[in-house]
Design a protein around this motif. Structure first.
Motif, PDB file in Angstrom:
ATOM      1  N   UNK A  97      42.144  17.385  16.244  1.00 54.70           N
ATOM      2  CA  UNK A  97      40.845  17.948  15.875  1.00 54.70           C
ATOM      3  C   UNK A  97      40.751  19.402  16.312  1.00 54.70           C
ATOM      4  N   UNK A  98      40.109  20.248  15.499  1.00 51.92           N
ATOM      5  CA  UNK A  98      40.076  21.683  15.803  1.00 51.92           C
ATOM      6  C   UNK A  98      39.449  21.978  17.166  1.00 51.92           C
ATOM      7  N   UNK A  99      40.180  22.714  17.960  1.00 51.53           N
ATOM      8  CA  UNK A  99      39.708  23.127  19.277  1.00 51.53           C
ATOM      9  C   UNK A  99      40.630  24.215  19.781  1.00 51.53           C
ATOM     10  N   UNK A 100      40.091  25.080  20.619  1.00 49.59           N
ATOM     11  CA  UNK A 100      40.907  26.135  21.214  1.00 49.59           C
ATOM     12  C   UNK A 100      40.395  26.406  22.617  1.00 49.59           C
ATOM     13  N   UNK A 101      41.308  26.490  23.544  1.00 51.38           N
ATOM     14  CA  UNK A 101      40.967  26.774  24.942  1.00 51.38           C
ATOM     15  C   UNK A 101      41.772  27.986  25.406  1.00 51.38           C
ATOM     16  N   UNK A 102      41.060  28.929  25.991  1.00 50.24           N
ATOM     17  CA  UNK A 102      41.706  30.118  26.553  1.00 50.24           C
ATOM     18  C   UNK A 102      41.609  30.035  28.073  1.00 50.24           C
ATOM     19  N   UNK A 103      42.742  29.957  28.720  1.00 47.48           N
ATOM     20  CA  UNK A 103      42.779  29.835  30.179  1.00 47.48           C
ATOM     21  C   UNK A 103      42.924  31.233  30.781  1.00 47.48           C
ATOM     22  N   UNK A 104      41.840  31.750  31.324  1.00 53.63           N
ATOM     23  CA  UNK A 104      41.825  33.115  31.854  1.00 53.63           C
ATOM     24  C   UNK A 104      42.152  33.113  33.343  1.00 53.63           C
ATOM     25  N   UNK A 105      42.473  34.299  33.838  1.00 47.70           N
ATOM     26  CA  UNK A 105      42.828  34.422  35.257  1.00 47.70           C
ATOM     27  C   UNK A 105      41.601  34.460  36.161  1.00 47.70           C
ATOM     28  N   UNK A 106      40.474  34.931  35.628  1.00 45.41           N
ATOM     29  CA  UNK A 106      39.300  35.118  36.499  1.00 45.41           C
ATOM     30  C   UNK A 106      38.027  34.490  35.940  1.00 45.41           C
ATOM     31  N   UNK A 107      38.027  34.107  34.689  1.00 44.73           N
ATOM     32  CA  UNK A 107      36.779  33.627  34.068  1.00 44.73           C
ATOM     33  C   UNK A 107      36.825  32.164  33.681  1.00 44.73           C
ATOM     34  N   UNK A 108      37.771  31.438  34.177  1.00 47.06           N
ATOM     35  CA  UNK A 108      37.868  30.020  33.859  1.00 47.06           C
ATOM     36  C   UNK A 108      38.388  29.780  32.457  1.00 47.06           C
ATOM     37  N   UNK A 109      37.938  28.677  31.849  1.00 45.88           N
ATOM     38  CA  UNK A 109      38.401  28.292  30.514  1.00 45.88           C
ATOM     39  C   UNK A 109      37.339  28.652  29.483  1.00 45.88           C
ATOM     40  N   UNK A 110      37.770  29.371  28.452  1.00 47.49           N
ATOM     41  CA  UNK A 110      36.865  29.721  27.355  1.00 47.49           C
ATOM     42  C   UNK A 110      37.185  28.822  26.165  1.00 47.49           C
ATOM     43  N   UNK A 111      36.152  28.346  25.485  1.00 48.58           N
ATOM     44  CA  UNK A 111      36.327  27.404  24.370  1.00 48.58           C
ATOM     45  C   UNK A 111      35.939  28.066  23.055  1.00 48.58           C
ATOM     46  N   UNK A 112      36.736  27.825  22.013  1.00 51.48           N
ATOM     47  CA  UNK A 112      36.493  28.403  20.694  1.00 51.48           C
ATOM     48  C   UNK A 112      36.727  27.344  19.623  1.00 51.48           C
ATOM     49  N   UNK A 113      36.165  27.622  18.468  1.00 55.32           N
ATOM     50  CA  UNK A 113      36.468  26.841  17.271  1.00 55.32           C
ATOM     51  C   UNK A 113      37.489  27.656  16.480  1.00 55.32           C
TER      52      UNK A 113
END
Length: 553
Positions: A97-113
């Motif tokens: 299922x469509x999902x995207x997670x960006x694991x940043x060094x200082x801002x935690x996990x960002x979620x996108x479609x």
């Protein structure tokens, strides 16, 4: 046939689960040894095995076209490609299922479609400073939720974070696609990198991309392919496959893009078998890393101990003891301990041994013979009441006879003592000094000059009242022997006391030297043991860890 295939699948899943259970023990031991980094990587493999997730990593130079190739294979423009710079961190793409997670060094996990914010997501993919890695799930791909492609930063990046990201991807990758630009195949960096991969037993497939740059009239393409294969063979690199591709001219006669894509799909179809081997080889590589961790952790102490050993061996050399290794040290230590024990025994047992040997000599010395008995009987007769000489008794003649018989007995006894006791007695006392290394000329002279006083008055004093029977004569002879031996014993013990005192004085200095050497050797032996324990820790730990993975699966 379907049932048989299903049995194979179930067997592979069971084998994978057993492998995962083994890794749990490996991580525990690594953590117990203080290696948190490798323990965490092992646990990543555990999570990967439990999820049955298979990953194929794409590696290569920035200009090799990795992102474009992945987009083409997937049929979706999920990754940034020219003219936008390629990925600066690891991007994982899998089905679902469509999902995207960006694991940043200082801002935690960002979620996108990814279906609506794909362009913004691509910006994060090229941000190597703030982003550690990106995960994209996208429907409609040939990948499922347990299958992923990894796009990694170019191996020619000078950014340390990029190199760490690539290493992390390789650690979890079950196969590696190494892409090269047609014109840069024989760059040394390519050989070094692929050699590292094959040494880790990673399945490696080489993709020579952009073959549309080839100019046929300059070089036959078959000759080009042969030169590529020979170059890698020279480095002892045996890839699992080599594909020549171009995405600019799909109808190029040498283009193997379709074969390459089919190979990828085939690898995913054999997911579980690849996972079993991949996790094993990745674990073995982490075990090697763990051993290097132990070596680094022990290095400082090992250097201290090694320096201590070198100094200790040099000190022994200066004292005349040629020892070069632990075996030689053990031999010297054993001989020194024996020497120390001997010194202690000498000090504690010397007197007892000398007294015992003196007693044995005196006990075995025979001082009275038949002639002695005859002389004793004749003399004892003169001591009987009423003894007189001749028909016309005179006191003077009787006393002269008594003295004559006493002199005869005395001479016989003195002869037996001189021949059967005195010589052996003196030899024994001198031998004691030699045995215990006592060098004392005064003692030797005193032994040689020693004279046990035997007189006729002493001899006559031994006669008891009531003498006269034959039985008494035997007892009288025994009294003579016992009295002589008592005199020799008393004097002998005096000499033994002198020797023992000298020996004790001599041993004080000698004991000090041996004790100092013994302490020195024991300290050095402990240093060797510490050195061995550090070195053995590596060997034993490696054996223990690999044995955890050697069980049947």
């Amino acid at each position: 046939m379907i049932g048989y295939t299903e049995d194979i699948k179930q067997g592979n899943k069971k084998a994978l689960q057993q492998r995962v259970e083994q890794l749990g023990h490996v991580a525990l031991l690594m953590r117990r040894n203080g290696d948190e980094a490798q323990a965490l990587k092992i646990e990543q493999l555990v999570a990967k095995g439990n999820a049955e997730e298979m990953s194929i990593a794409f590696c290569g130079h920035f200009s090799a076209g990795k992102s474009t190739m992945i987009n083409t294979i997937l049929g979706q423009e999920l990754l940034p490609s020219n003219p936008i710079p390629t990925s600066a961190n690891v991007v994982k793409i899998r089905g679902g299922q469509p999902a995207a997670n960006v694991y940043t060094r200082h801002s935690g996990i960002l979620h996108f479609d990814p279906q609506t914010n794909l362009e913004e997501l691509k910006k994060f993919a090229v941000d190597g400073d703030q982003v550690e890695w990106v995960e994209i799930c996208y429907p409609g791909l040939f990948l499922d939720e347990k299958s992923s492609l990894l796009d990694t930063p170019g191996i020619d990046s000078t950014d340390a974070a990029h190199k760490v990201a690539t290493e992390s991807a390789l650690h979890l990758a079950d196969a590696v696609i190494y892409m090269m630009d047609y014109n840069h195949v024989q760059a040394e960096e390519n050989f070094n990198f692929t050699k590292m991969l094959t040494d880790r037993n990673k399945p490696v497939y080489l993709v020579i991309n952009m073959i549309d740059k080839h100019v046929e009239f300059e070089l036959d393409f078959d000759d080009y392919k042969e030169s590529v294969e020979e170059a890698f063979a020279t480095w002892n690199i045996k890839p699992d496959g080599i594909f020549y591709t171009t995405l600019s001219e799909l109808d190029h006669p040498e283009n193997q893009y379709d074969e390459f894509r089919e190979k990828l799909i085939s690898l995913y179809h054999h997911r579980t078998e690849l996972l079993i081997d991949s996790i094993l080889h990745a674990s073995l590589a982490l075990i090697e890393e763990h051993i290097r961790f132990l070596r680094r952790a022990n290095q400082a102490q090992l250097e201290i101990v090694t320096e201590q050993i070198d100094k200790g061996l040099s000190a022994l050399e200066e004292k005349g003891f040629h020892v070069t290794d632990e075996e030689g040290l053990i031999q010297l230590l054993a001989s020194t301990e024996k020497e120390w024990t001997h010194l202690q025994q000498n000090k504690e047992q010397a007197y007892e041994e000398m007294e015992k040997e003196l007693s044995s000599l005196l006990q075995n010395a025979r001082l009275t013979y038949y002639s002695t008995n005859q002389a004793a009987e004749a003399y004892v007769e003169t001591r009987k009441p009423g003894f007189k000489i001749g028909l016309f008794f005179t006191a003077k003649k009787t006393e002269e006879e008594r003295q004559a018989r006493l002199e005869a007995l005395f001479n016989d006894v003195a002869e037996k003592v001189a021949g059967n006791l005195d010589f052996h007695y003196k030899q024994l006392l001198l031998a004691f000094a030699d045995r215990y290394n006592v060098r004392d000329e005064a003692y030797n002279r005193a032994v040689h000059a020693n004279q046990i006083e035997l007189t006729t008055d002493w001899l006559s004093s031994l006669v008891k009242e009531g003498a006269g029977t034959s039985e008494y004569v035997m007892n009288f002879c025994q009294d003579i022997s016992d009295s002589i031996k008592a005199k020799y014993r008393k004097q002998g013990l005096s000499f033994i006391d002198q020797l023992h005192s000298k020996l004790a004085e001599q041993m004080i200095a000698e004991e000090g030297k041996v004790k100092e050497r013994l302490d020195e050797l024991r300290i050095l032996q402990q240093a060797f043991k510490q050195q061995k324990s550090y070195l053995d820790q590596e060997t034993n730990t490696k054996q223990e860890l690999t044995s955890l993975l050697s069980g049947d699966i």
